[in-house]
Scaffold this active site. Structure first.
Site, PDB file in Angstrom:
ATOM      1  N   CYS A 288      44.225 103.660   6.761  1.00  0.00           N
ATOM      2  CA  CYS A 288      45.373 104.565   6.571  1.00  0.00           C
ATOM      3  C   CYS A 288      44.930 105.994   6.296  1.00  0.00           C
ATOM      4  CB  CYS A 288      46.281 104.063   5.450  1.00  0.00           C
ATOM      5  SG  CYS A 288      45.491 104.080   3.835  1.00  0.00           S
TER       6      CYS A 288
ATOM      7  N   CYS B  91      47.181  99.524  -1.250  1.00  0.00           N
ATOM      8  CA  CYS B  91      47.255 100.762  -2.044  1.00  0.00           C
ATOM      9  C   CYS B  91      46.853 100.459  -3.488  1.00  0.00           C
ATOM     10  CB  CYS B  91      48.663 101.357  -2.015  1.00  0.00           C
ATOM     11  SG  CYS B  91      49.423 101.373  -0.383  1.00  0.00           S
TER      12      CYS B  91
HETATM   13 FE1  FES Z   1      46.970 103.241   2.500  1.00  0.00          FE
HETATM   14 FE2  FES Z   1      48.981 103.451   0.810  1.00  0.00          FE
HETATM   15  S1  FES Z   1      49.112 103.293   2.995  1.00  0.00           S
HETATM   16  S2  FES Z   1      46.868 103.609   0.366  1.00  0.00           S
END
Ligand code: FES
Length: 134
Positions: free
Chosen positions: A35, A106
């Site tokens: 991400c 996360c």
């Molecule tokens: Fe990767 Fe939240 S989408 S840390």
């Protein structure tokens, strides 16, 4: 049911302990390659008591990354290093009343960022950091 709990929204919109500690005793930075989110944690430790007297974070990332960073800092502030090492992403998620499955990573990042800061602290005081980074 709402995708995010009230607690997640609260910590996202009003994150606690945002910032830097210029004289930090330990700094940890972790990122998720998929991400692209990045978290940096700073800790201040009382050398006598091993208590984390202050903790701040900077997170470049999604709302859940900010909420989990915020909650993780709240959970280790005032704790000893030994207690802070027991922090898990599961505990952070529970404290936030859960996260959607796609956002579990996360909370993993938040746990890793705290542990990276603790590891850095250990390195600075001459203790082998390897056992605490898993
Ligand atoms: Fe990767 Fe939240 S989408 S840390």
């Amino acid at each position: 049911m709402a995708l995010y709990s009230d607690k997640v929204m609260d910590h996202f919109q009003h994150p606690r302990n945002v910032g830097k500690l210029p004289d930090a005793d330990g700094v940890g930075e972790v990122g998720n390659a998929k991400c692209g989110d990045i978290m940096r944690m700073y800790i201040q430790v009382d050398p006598e008591t091993q208590v984390i007297t202050d903790v701040k974070f900077n997170t470049f990332g999604c709302g859940s990354a900010i909420a989990t960073s915020s909650m993780a800092t709240e959970m280790v502030k005032g704790k000893t290093i030994e207690e802070a090492l027991k922090l898990t992403n599961k505990a952070v998620m529970e404290a936030l009343d859960g996260l959607p499955p796609v956002k579990v990573h996360c909370s993993v990042l938040a746990e890793q960022a705290i542990k990276a800061a603790l590891s850095d602290y250990y390195t600075r005081i001459g203790v082998d950091p390897l056992p605490i980074v898993g």
